[in-house]
Design an enzyme around this catalytic site. Sequence first.
Site: not given
Ligand code: SAH
Length: 354
Positions: A334, A106, A117, A192, A120, A113, A291, A216-217, A160-161, A93
Site C-alpha cells: 500500500c 479498497c 506506522c 479500518s 507502512c 498519512c 508486505n 493491532l499487529h 490514510g487514517e 491508490e
Molecule cells: N490507517 C488505517 C487504514 C489504512 S492501512 C489502519 O491503520 O487500519 C490498512 C491496513 O494495511 C492496516 O491494517 C495496516 O496496518 C496494513 N498495512 C499497511 N502497510 C502494510 C504492510 N507493509 N504489510 C501489511 N499490512 C500493511
Amino acid sequence: MEGWDGFSLTCRQWQERMKETGQPAFRGRQIFGWLHGGKVSSYQQMSNLPKDLRERLEEEIPLHPMEVSLVQSSAKDGTRKYLMRLWDGEHIETVFMRYHYGASLCISSQVGCRMGCRFCASTLSGRIRDLTPGEMAQQIYLAERDTGETISHVVVMGCGEPFDNYEALCAFLELIHDPAGHHMSLRNITVSTCGLTERIQDFAKLDLGVTLAVSLHAPNDEIRKELMPIARKVPMDRLLQACREYTEITRRRITFEYALAQGVNDSPDHARELAGRLRGMLCHVNLIPVNPVTERDLSPSKDGRVQAFLRILEAHHIPVTLRRELGRDIDAACGQLRRRAKEQEEKDGSGSEM
Ligand code: SAH
C-alpha cells in the site's frame, strides 16, 4: 466542510442549494442522482439541466473530478490497482478485487498519512491532505466505469487514517448509502483504523452497521509501540475496551488486522498472548505476512511461522483467517505506487504522466 466539492454535497444539501437559487423542487435530487449514479464527471454531461444552470454551477460549486492515471492489473485474479489523480495533482491508490460474494474496492481516505506506522509506505512523507467525501465516492465510480462492474463492497483501508478524517468519512457513508445515489448497504462497508479510541466510541454511537477493522499487529504494548506510534498514546487495554463497546452497541464482529513480521511479532508465545487478550471478544483475526516496503526494515514471516501462529489462535477458539493474497503478481505494498509516481514526477520535473 470548507472547500468541499459538488460530489461531497448530500442530497439534502443539493436540495437546499437549488431551492435557494429558485430552481424547481426536484432539481437537487436530480443533480445528486447524476453525480452518484457514477457516470458523469461534469455538469455539462447532465443533459436535462438548463444550460445557464450548468454554467452557473460550474463556477459556484466545482466538482473537482478525478481521473485514473495508471492501472496495474493482475493476470491471475483480475485485481486492479489504480493510481488516481486528484484535481490538484495529488495521487491516491485504489484497489479493485473480485471475491466470491462480489466486487470489492479498497479506497483511500487521505493523501498520505500522519500515523507513522513502521511497516507502512503511505505514511513515509506524512499527510499531505484529507480527501473530501466526494473524492472517496469518486474512487468507486471511476473503478466501476473502468471495470464495467458494480461494486458491492468497500473497505476504507487504502492510504490514510479514516478516523483522522472523521467528518468526511461520515459524510461519505451518507453519500454512498443514499437511495438516490449508489445505495450501497452500510453492512458491506469496512472501516479500518490504527486505533483512535475516541473516534471508535463516536462511531459506535452512530451504530451504522459498518464493520470495524482495527490494526493491532502486536500482542502487547511493548511490541505495538515499536511498530505503531499511536500505541504510545493509546494503551492496548484502552483500545480493546473501546472495541468491546463497539461490539456491544453494534453487535458487529470486529476484525483485528495482524501483519506478521519475521522475528518481531510472530512467535508462538506472541500468538498465545494475543489469544489471551482477545478471549471472549466478538472478533476475528486477519493475519497477513507483512508486505516488504523498500524503505522499511521488516520482512514477512515464513510460511511455517504463519501456520503455527494461526493454529495457536484456532486452538484458543479465536476465529482467524489468513488474508487471501490477491494481486500478488502486481503487488507493491500500500502506498508504494503513489510513492513511485511521485519520485518519477520529481525526476522528470514535470506533470503527472507516468
Ligand atoms: N490507517 C488505517 C487504514 C489504512 S492501512 C489502519 O491503520 O487500519 C490498512 C491496513 O494495511 C492496516 O491494517 C495496516 O496496518 C496494513 N498495512 C499497511 N502497510 C502494510 C504492510 N507493509 N504489510 C501489511 N499490512 C500493511
